[in-house]
Design a protein around this motif. Structure first.
Motif, short mmCIF file in Angstrom:
data_model
loop_
_atom_site.label_atom_id
_atom_site.label_comp_id
_atom_site.label_asym_id
_atom_site.label_seq_id
_atom_site.Cartn_x
_atom_site.Cartn_y
_atom_site.Cartn_z
N ALA A 211 0.83 -1.20 0.00
CA ALA A 211 0.00 0.00 0.00
C ALA A 211 0.87 1.26 0.00
O ALA A 211 0.60 2.21 -0.75
CB ALA A 211 -0.92 0.00 1.21
N ASN A 214 2.66 1.46 -3.52
CA ASN A 214 1.76 1.84 -4.61
C ASN A 214 1.39 3.32 -4.55
O ASN A 214 1.37 4.00 -5.58
CB ASN A 214 0.50 0.98 -4.58
CG ASN A 214 0.75 -0.45 -5.02
OD1 ASN A 214 1.67 -0.72 -5.78
ND2 ASN A 214 -0.07 -1.38 -4.54
N ALA A 215 1.12 3.82 -3.34
CA ALA A 215 0.78 5.23 -3.19
C ALA A 215 1.95 6.12 -3.58
O ALA A 215 1.78 7.14 -4.28
CB ALA A 215 0.35 5.51 -1.75
N THR A 216 3.17 5.73 -3.16
CA THR A 216 4.35 6.53 -3.48
C THR A 216 4.67 6.47 -4.96
O THR A 216 5.03 7.48 -5.58
CB THR A 216 5.56 6.03 -2.67
OG1 THR A 216 5.23 5.99 -1.28
CG2 THR A 216 6.76 6.93 -2.87
N ASP A 218 2.55 5.87 -7.48
CA ASP A 218 1.55 6.64 -8.22
C ASP A 218 1.86 8.13 -8.17
O ASP A 218 1.73 8.84 -9.17
CB ASP A 218 0.15 6.38 -7.64
CG ASP A 218 -0.37 4.98 -7.95
OD1 ASP A 218 0.19 4.34 -8.87
OD2 ASP A 218 -1.30 4.53 -7.26
N SER A 219 2.27 8.60 -7.00
CA SER A 219 2.62 10.01 -6.84
C SER A 219 3.91 10.36 -7.59
O SER A 219 4.05 11.47 -8.13
CB SER A 219 2.77 10.35 -5.36
OG SER A 219 3.12 11.70 -5.17
N LEU A 236 3.60 12.78 1.78
CA LEU A 236 2.57 11.98 1.11
C LEU A 236 2.08 10.85 2.00
O LEU A 236 0.87 10.68 2.20
CB LEU A 236 3.13 11.41 -0.20
CG LEU A 236 2.27 10.33 -0.88
CD1 LEU A 236 1.01 10.96 -1.48
CD2 LEU A 236 3.07 9.59 -1.95
N VAL A 237 3.02 10.07 2.55
CA VAL A 237 2.65 8.91 3.36
C VAL A 237 1.89 9.35 4.61
O VAL A 237 0.91 8.72 5.01
CB VAL A 237 3.90 8.09 3.72
CG1 VAL A 237 3.55 6.98 4.70
CG2 VAL A 237 4.51 7.48 2.46
N VAL A 240 -1.72 10.10 3.78
CA VAL A 240 -2.56 8.97 3.37
C VAL A 240 -2.68 7.93 4.47
O VAL A 240 -3.76 7.37 4.72
CB VAL A 240 -2.00 8.32 2.08
CG1 VAL A 240 -2.83 7.10 1.69
CG2 VAL A 240 -1.96 9.34 0.94
#
Length: 306
Positions: A211, A214-216, A218-219, A236-237, A240
């Motif tokens: 998770a 993937n978030a990092t 995508d950014s 960012l982390v 989220v």
């Protein structure tokens, strides 16, 4: 590779990387966190250059540092072994399991270098520290420690050494596999919980890392070439995932914060240092075994953190 008349060749790429990092603060959404990260990295460079200068002026300095580090690792190993007996495997009560396992990798490197150059007890101590790393349930550190056993015998100078390297590598891998599948706490750490990582037919506990990654990632694609600025991955982390402050991957953090440009400089820095330490070790190997042992310790330590 990068070189300069004013800055040692192995460090020039790192200096350029730092310059790019500080420049990225101009567009970073988390300047304070980014500045803190860059100051830590800058301190690493300064301490490395100072230590090399002192070792050049006073050769005994390197020997003293190696001795003090070995003493510190012995103390940490005894303390963590005691904490494990008292609190159980994977304990964080005395100090963090992950902190211990990362520090203990220096001990594995030191003792394997001792073993290569004739100290048989080095193999035993390296195995003891590796077992304790496994007991701490730090999976990544365990994998690194196991991989260092055959690396410590490479490159082989004789067929006998090649056979020893292969035997030690196979034995280390076999024992690690046995521990993972038959040691309940370690098996649970690997194969239960967030089994989002797939390795062949096995589902591995990723501890939520997929998770974060993937978030990092995508950014990252929002500004792939120049990055979103120092500290932006932490920002960012945190935005989220409430309880997390980093993406659990230094390479992904560097890519997100500094883009392809910064990542290229970072990788070039690591390769420059790796080639430098490898060259120093190979020149000493077979000429001065005492110096070669310390050079191999430095090389294995660097490899373990790459």
């Amino acid at each position: 590779m990068c070189s300069s008349d004013l800055i040692p060749g192995r460090s020039i790429c790192f200096v350029v990387f730092l310059f790019w990092g500080y420049t990225s603060l101009l567009w970073s959404p988390a300047r304070v966190a980014g500045l803190q990260n860059l100051m830590v990295i800058s301190t690493l460079l300064v301490m490395t250059l100072v230590a090399q200068g002192l070792a050049t002026l006073q050769p005994s300095f390197a020997l003293d540092i190696n001795r003090y580090l070995k003493t510190g690792i012995l103390i940490a190993t005894v303390l963590y072994a005691g904490a494990t007996l008292w609190y159980g495997s994977g304990t964080n009560d005395l100090f963090g399991a992950r902190t211990f396992s990362l520090f203990a990798l220096f001990g594995v490197a030191q003792n394997l270098a001792d073993w290569r150059y004739g100290k048989r007890m080095g193999l035993l101590w390296a195995a003891v520290i590796t077992i304790l790393i496994g007991v701490s349930q730090s999976r990544f550190s365990l994998g690194i420690a196991v991989s260092m056993f055959p690396l410590a015998q490479f490159p082989a100078r004789r067929a006998r050494t090649t056979w020893k390297m292969a035997t030690v590598g196979a034995t280390s891998l076999g024992l690690a596999g046995f521990s993972v599948f038959y040691f309940d706490a370690l098996r649970s750490r690997f194969f239960t919980g967030d089994v989002s990582l797939k390795v062949g037919d096995y589902a591995i506990n990723g501890s939520g890392r997929m998770a974060f990654w993937n978030a990092t990632l995508d950014s990252f694609w929002e500004s792939p070439w120049f990055g979103q600025g120092a500290g932006s991955s932490q920002h960012l982390v945190e935005s989220v995932f409430v309880s997390m402050t980093h993406p659990h991957s230094d390479y992904l953090r560097v890519a997100h914060d500094y883009g392809f440009l910064g990542s290229g400089l970072w990788i070039a820095s690591l390769l420059s240092w790796l080639l430098f330490y490898y060259g120093n070790w190979r020149r000493a190997d077979g000429v001065d075994l005492g110096i070669a042992r310390y050079q191999l310790t430095a090389l294995l330590s660097l490899v373990s953190f790459i």
